[in-house]
Design a protein around this motif. Structure first.
Motif, PDB file in Angstrom:
ATOM      1  N   HIS A   1       0.812  -1.208   0.000  1.00  0.00           N
ATOM      2  CA  HIS A   1       0.000   0.000   0.000  1.00  0.00           C
ATOM      3  C   HIS A   1       0.850   1.265   0.000  1.00  0.00           C
ATOM      4  O   HIS A   1       2.024   1.250   0.369  1.00  0.00           O
ATOM      5  CB  HIS A   1      -0.925   0.022   1.228  1.00  0.00           C
ATOM      6  N   LYS A   2       0.206   2.306  -0.427  1.00  0.00           N
ATOM      7  CA  LYS A   2       0.749   3.664  -0.337  1.00  0.00           C
ATOM      8  C   LYS A   2      -0.480   4.552  -0.176  1.00  0.00           C
ATOM      9  O   LYS A   2      -1.225   4.783  -1.124  1.00  0.00           O
ATOM     10  CB  LYS A   2       1.519   4.029  -1.603  1.00  0.00           C
ATOM     11  N   TYR A   3      -0.708   4.992   1.051  1.00  0.00           N
ATOM     12  CA  TYR A   3      -1.935   5.723   1.345  1.00  0.00           C
ATOM     13  C   TYR A   3      -1.770   7.224   1.148  1.00  0.00           C
ATOM     14  O   TYR A   3      -0.780   7.808   1.568  1.00  0.00           O
ATOM     15  CB  TYR A   3      -2.394   5.441   2.774  1.00  0.00           C
ATOM     16  N   GLU A   4      -2.748   7.796   0.509  1.00  0.00           N
ATOM     17  CA  GLU A   4      -2.890   9.254   0.405  1.00  0.00           C
ATOM     18  C   GLU A   4      -4.344   9.569   0.706  1.00  0.00           C
ATOM     19  O   GLU A   4      -5.248   9.062   0.032  1.00  0.00           O
ATOM     20  CB  GLU A   4      -2.506   9.738  -1.001  1.00  0.00           C
ATOM     21  N   ASP A   5      -4.565  10.361   1.740  1.00  0.00           N
ATOM     22  CA  ASP A   5      -5.916  10.710   2.192  1.00  0.00           C
ATOM     23  C   ASP A   5      -6.767   9.473   2.444  1.00  0.00           C
ATOM     24  O   ASP A   5      -7.954   9.426   2.098  1.00  0.00           O
ATOM     25  CB  ASP A   5      -6.601  11.638   1.182  1.00  0.00           C
TER      26      ASP A   5
ATOM     27  N   ASN B   1      -5.578   3.815  -0.855  1.00  0.00           N
ATOM     28  CA  ASN B   1      -4.379   3.142  -1.365  1.00  0.00           C
ATOM     29  C   ASN B   1      -4.201   3.536  -2.830  1.00  0.00           C
ATOM     30  O   ASN B   1      -4.967   3.113  -3.689  1.00  0.00           O
ATOM     31  CB  ASN B   1      -4.511   1.625  -1.229  1.00  0.00           C
ATOM     32  N   VAL B   2      -3.194   4.354  -3.101  1.00  0.00           N
ATOM     33  CA  VAL B   2      -2.964   4.861  -4.459  1.00  0.00           C
ATOM     34  C   VAL B   2      -1.833   4.119  -5.168  1.00  0.00           C
ATOM     35  O   VAL B   2      -1.441   4.498  -6.275  1.00  0.00           O
ATOM     36  CB  VAL B   2      -2.672   6.384  -4.452  1.00  0.00           C
TER      37      VAL B   2
ATOM     38  N   GLU C   1       8.498   0.051  -3.655  1.00  0.00           N
ATOM     39  CA  GLU C   1       7.163  -0.172  -3.111  1.00  0.00           C
ATOM     40  C   GLU C   1       6.987  -1.595  -2.583  1.00  0.00           C
ATOM     41  O   GLU C   1       6.069  -1.872  -1.838  1.00  0.00           O
ATOM     42  CB  GLU C   1       6.080   0.124  -4.154  1.00  0.00           C
TER      43      GLU C   1
ATOM     44  N   CYS D   1       9.268   2.554   3.427  1.00  0.00           N
ATOM     45  CA  CYS D   1       8.449   3.604   4.057  1.00  0.00           C
ATOM     46  C   CYS D   1       8.417   3.470   5.574  1.00  0.00           C
ATOM     47  O   CYS D   1       8.428   4.461   6.288  1.00  0.00           O
ATOM     48  CB  CYS D   1       7.019   3.550   3.531  1.00  0.00           C
TER      49      CYS D   1
END
Length: 136
Positions: free
Chosen positions: A66-70, A73-74, A86, A92
């Motif tokens: 995952h890569k969370y923005e707001d 998962n973007v 990633e 991260c």
């Protein structure tokens, strides 16, 4: 011997199998990954042998990666190739992150195992000693 059309089909089937096998090796991670095996990290417990193959057969890649923005998962699943940053949790989840690597592993792994068990399905371990096995 096969007529020409059957020879062609057999040849094409063989080539297709080679392509599929080749792609699986190109995109698959190691079968078992040692989580928290960094010798630089002071460990109270042994590294965890994580079966990537088992989890790949049960879940979608973005269920874990995952890569969370707001809160969304973007992460693009196409970026999940070997040696991509990633793929590695430590990229991260380091000491400066709001959720360090240990907490991220525990939240992600045990949290999923608990959810799966509560849904009435067979799940993975939830207790420390079930993952952190004594070193052989």
């Amino acid at each position: 011997m096969y007529p020409t059309s059957k020879k062609t089909l057999v040849l094409l089937a063989g080539l297709l199998m080679l392509v599929v096998l080749g792609l699986s090796f190109a995109y698959a991670q190691e079968e078992v990954i040692a989580l928290n095996a960094d010798p630089e990290v002071a460990q109270q417990r042994s590294a965890v042998a994580f079966s990537h193959d088992l989890h790949m057969g049960l879940y979608e890649c973005l269920d874990c990666h995952h890569k969370y923005e707001d809160g969304v998962n973007v992460l693009d699943e196409d970026d999940l190739v070997e040696d991509s940053p990633e793929v590695n949790c430590a990229a991260c989840h380091d000491d400066s992150a709001s959720i360090d690597r240990q907490r991220a592993f525990h939240r992600q792994c045990m949290g999923c195992h608990i959810q799966v068990r509560k849904a009435g399905e067979t799940s993975g371990p939830e207790m420390c000693g079930a993952c952190h096995l004594p070193e052989a």
